[in-house]
Design a protein around this motif. Structure first.
Motif, mmCIF file in Angstrom:
data_model
loop_
_atom_site.group_PDB
_atom_site.id
_atom_site.type_symbol
_atom_site.label_atom_id
_atom_site.label_comp_id
_atom_site.label_asym_id
_atom_site.label_seq_id
_atom_site.Cartn_x
_atom_site.Cartn_y
_atom_site.Cartn_z
ATOM 1 N N HIS A 178 -5.598 2.423 11.330
ATOM 2 C CA HIS A 178 -7.443 2.685 11.545
ATOM 3 C C HIS A 178 -7.572 1.479 10.144
ATOM 4 O O HIS A 178 -8.246 0.801 10.274
ATOM 5 N N ILE A 179 -6.800 1.511 8.637
ATOM 6 C CA ILE A 179 -6.714 0.447 8.128
ATOM 7 C C ILE A 179 -6.270 -0.655 8.015
ATOM 8 O O ILE A 179 -7.166 -1.149 8.157
ATOM 9 N N VAL A 180 -4.635 -0.540 8.934
ATOM 10 C CA VAL A 180 -4.481 -1.650 9.051
ATOM 11 C C VAL A 180 -5.106 -2.482 10.024
ATOM 12 O O VAL A 180 -4.907 -3.642 9.459
ATOM 13 N N ARG A 181 -5.599 -1.955 11.068
ATOM 14 C CA ARG A 181 -6.370 -2.832 12.037
ATOM 15 C C ARG A 181 -8.259 -3.235 11.575
ATOM 16 O O ARG A 181 -8.092 -4.421 12.009
ATOM 17 N N LEU A 182 -8.125 -3.171 9.996
ATOM 18 C CA LEU A 182 -9.313 -3.139 10.120
ATOM 19 C C LEU A 182 -8.741 -5.032 8.879
ATOM 20 O O LEU A 182 -9.517 -5.202 9.018
ATOM 21 N N MET A 183 -7.728 -4.342 8.817
ATOM 22 C CA MET A 183 -7.416 -6.317 6.872
ATOM 23 C C MET A 183 -7.151 -6.806 8.531
ATOM 24 O O MET A 183 -7.496 -7.938 8.496
ATOM 25 N N LYS A 184 -6.080 -6.227 9.567
ATOM 26 C CA LYS A 184 -5.311 -7.696 10.560
ATOM 27 C C LYS A 184 -6.299 -8.145 11.528
ATOM 28 O O LYS A 184 -6.800 -9.544 11.650
ATOM 29 N N TYR A 185 -7.695 -7.857 12.297
ATOM 30 C CA TYR A 185 -8.605 -8.126 12.853
ATOM 31 C C TYR A 185 -10.044 -8.178 12.398
ATOM 32 O O TYR A 185 -10.735 -9.070 13.121
ATOM 33 N N LYS A 186 -10.121 -7.792 11.745
ATOM 34 C CA LYS A 186 -11.739 -7.149 11.340
ATOM 35 C C LYS A 186 -11.832 -9.255 9.521
ATOM 36 O O LYS A 186 -12.527 -8.886 8.931
ATOM 37 N N GLY A 187 -10.555 -8.913 8.923
ATOM 38 C CA GLY A 187 -10.768 -9.307 7.480
ATOM 39 C C GLY A 187 -10.800 -8.975 6.323
ATOM 40 O O GLY A 187 -11.286 -9.346 5.580
ATOM 41 N N VAL A 188 -10.672 -7.557 6.703
ATOM 42 C CA VAL A 188 -11.084 -6.627 5.223
ATOM 43 C C VAL A 188 -10.481 -6.379 4.554
ATOM 44 O O VAL A 188 -9.104 -6.596 4.695
ATOM 45 N N LYS A 189 -10.742 -6.535 3.511
ATOM 46 C CA LYS A 189 -9.572 -6.926 1.911
ATOM 47 C C LYS A 189 -10.219 -5.701 0.906
ATOM 48 O O LYS A 189 -9.212 -5.203 0.700
ATOM 49 N N THR A 190 -10.780 -4.709 1.287
ATOM 50 C CA THR A 190 -11.499 -3.725 0.549
ATOM 51 C C THR A 190 -11.370 -2.069 1.089
ATOM 52 O O THR A 190 -11.983 -1.968 2.436
ATOM 53 N N ILE A 191 -10.721 -1.364 1.429
ATOM 54 C CA ILE A 191 -10.729 -0.197 1.591
ATOM 55 C C ILE A 191 -11.608 0.623 1.007
ATOM 56 O O ILE A 191 -12.245 0.914 0.186
ATOM 57 N N SER A 192 -12.000 1.101 2.913
ATOM 58 C CA SER A 192 -13.707 1.776 1.873
ATOM 59 C C SER A 192 -13.494 3.126 1.424
ATOM 60 O O SER A 192 -12.243 3.707 1.713
ATOM 61 N N GLN A 193 -14.431 3.800 0.121
ATOM 62 C CA GLN A 193 -14.229 4.728 -0.217
ATOM 63 C C GLN A 193 -13.707 5.999 1.177
ATOM 64 O O GLN A 193 -13.729 6.898 1.019
ATOM 65 N N GLU A 194 -15.160 5.687 2.238
ATOM 66 C CA GLU A 194 -14.746 6.906 2.770
ATOM 67 C C GLU A 194 -13.237 7.109 3.435
ATOM 68 O O GLU A 194 -13.068 8.088 3.624
ATOM 69 N N LEU A 195 -12.664 5.923 4.385
ATOM 70 C CA LEU A 195 -11.363 6.121 4.038
ATOM 71 C C LEU A 195 -10.494 6.821 3.139
ATOM 72 O O LEU A 195 -9.360 6.614 3.466
ATOM 73 N N ILE A 196 -11.205 5.879 1.777
ATOM 74 C CA ILE A 196 -10.279 6.041 1.258
ATOM 75 C C ILE A 196 -9.755 7.900 0.695
ATOM 76 O O ILE A 196 -9.239 8.268 0.930
ATOM 77 N N ASP A 197 -11.167 8.491 1.264
ATOM 78 C CA ASP A 197 -11.535 10.124 0.859
ATOM 79 C C ASP A 197 -10.845 10.904 2.219
ATOM 80 O O ASP A 197 -10.059 11.234 1.377
ATOM 81 N N GLU A 198 -10.540 10.003 3.187
ATOM 82 C CA GLU A 198 -9.787 11.069 3.714
ATOM 83 C C GLU A 198 -8.724 10.758 3.625
ATOM 84 O O GLU A 198 -7.716 12.015 3.732
ATOM 85 N N SER A 199 -8.074 9.799 3.781
ATOM 86 C CA SER A 199 -6.975 9.489 2.953
ATOM 87 C C SER A 199 -6.281 11.219 1.838
ATOM 88 O O SER A 199 -4.941 11.891 2.069
ATOM 89 N N ILE A 200 -7.004 10.789 0.748
ATOM 90 C CA ILE A 200 -6.427 11.397 -0.151
ATOM 91 C C ILE A 200 -6.950 13.413 0.380
ATOM 92 O O ILE A 200 -6.243 13.729 -0.042
ATOM 93 N N GLN A 201 -8.126 13.992 1.039
ATOM 94 C CA GLN A 201 -7.862 14.860 2.244
ATOM 95 C C GLN A 201 -6.862 14.969 2.249
ATOM 96 O O GLN A 201 -6.430 15.832 2.452
ATOM 97 N N ALA A 202 -5.793 14.495 3.092
ATOM 98 C CA ALA A 202 -4.751 14.059 4.054
ATOM 99 C C ALA A 202 -3.975 14.798 3.079
ATOM 100 O O ALA A 202 -3.106 15.312 3.255
ATOM 101 N N TYR A 203 -3.758 13.618 2.232
ATOM 102 C CA TYR A 203 -2.865 14.314 0.789
ATOM 103 C C TYR A 203 -2.673 15.513 0.719
ATOM 104 O O TYR A 203 -1.784 16.637 0.223
ATOM 105 N N GLU A 204 -3.743 15.903 0.089
ATOM 106 C CA GLU A 204 -4.783 17.639 0.161
ATOM 107 C C GLU A 204 -3.399 18.828 0.705
ATOM 108 O O GLU A 204 -3.435 19.475 0.747
ATOM 109 N N PHE A 205 -3.711 17.921 2.437
ATOM 110 C CA PHE A 205 -3.586 19.137 3.409
ATOM 111 C C PHE A 205 -1.755 19.492 2.630
ATOM 112 O O PHE A 205 -1.359 20.400 3.290
ATOM 113 N N LEU A 206 -1.205 18.193 3.065
ATOM 114 C CA LEU A 206 -0.420 17.845 2.967
ATOM 115 C C LEU A 206 0.218 18.304 1.928
ATOM 116 O O LEU A 206 1.626 19.505 1.860
#
Ligand SMILES: N[C@@H](CCC(=O)N[C@@H](CS)C(=O)NCC(=O)O)C(=O)O
Length: 215
Positions: free
Chosen positions: A112-140
């Protein structure tokens, strides 16, 4: 004839299949699908895999896609023992759960993050996606509590898929070693595997792709 894998090294699911093949000691033939050139949309490739994803495997005229399905297929065809994908009902269910966690959470976020960068030109990862990624690390981190490997005390196919996805998500949302000591130690353990270099090469490519997208 060796099975043929359609692949590109920077793709984490392709690297998962490379690790599986290395661990099983099997040789694959390779066909390069350059996602930057949209090779996956070529009619000949779409005929093989209408979902146009890599990795895609061709073996004896049969076509299989999805890295988890391919890895289990290769394991079932070539493994000499059941350690990477235990026959034990419960142990196998835990590996399968980790596969779904990879598809639905870690790789999902990464894609999802890579596609936002590739197809929508997004340069900064939103706080929401950072939080979801951190939650994934918490699960791991919790999965690894008291265990050496992601599905328990032995190395399994689940380590291969989650190592490739997690080390790639780490490029986008860095893993804080003091907050996630189990995850950090598990990645280090993975890096000691004699065939880990097959993840490292594509991971370096992935880092360069992200640098280019963010430039
Ligand atoms: N769940 C699939 C995901 C495969 C996937 O999304 N691969 C990406 C590259 S990392 C891809 O082929 N993208 C091209 C596209 O969807 O057109 C797997 O594990 O193989």
């Amino acid at each position: 004839m060796a099975p043929k894998l359609h692949k590109m090294d920077y793709s984490p699911p392709c690297r998962f299949v490379y690790l599986t093949a290395e661990a099983l000691g099997i040789k694959l033939d390779y066909s390069e699908i350059d996602l930057k050139k949209l090779d996956q949309l070529d009619p000949a490739f779409l005929k093989l895999n209408p979902q146009h994803t890599i990795p895609t495997l061709e073996d004896d005229g049969k076509v299989i896609w999805d890295s988890h399905a391919i890895s289990v297929y290769l394991f079932t065809k070539y493994a000499k023992d059941d350690s990477l994908y235990p026959k034990d009902l419960y142990k196998r269910a835990v590996v399968d759960q980790r596969f779904h966690f990879n598809s639905g959470t870690v790789f999902y976020l990464l894609r999802h993050i890579v596609r936002l960068m590739k197809y929508k030109g997004v340069k900064t990862i939103s706080q929401e996606l950072i939080d979801e990624s951190i939650q994934a690390y918490e699960f791991l981190e919790k999965f690894l509590d008291g265990h050496q490997w992601i599905a328990g005390d032995q190395l399994t196919l689940a380590d291969f898929c989650l190592l490739t996805s997690t080390t790639s998500l780490d490029v986008l949302v860095p893993i804080n070693a003091s907050k996630f000591p189990n995850v950090t130690a598990w990645i280090k353990r993975g890096q000691q595997l004699p065939y880990y270099h097959v993840n490292q090469k594509g991971l370096d490519d992935f880092r360069n792709v992200i640098k280019t997208l963010l430039a």
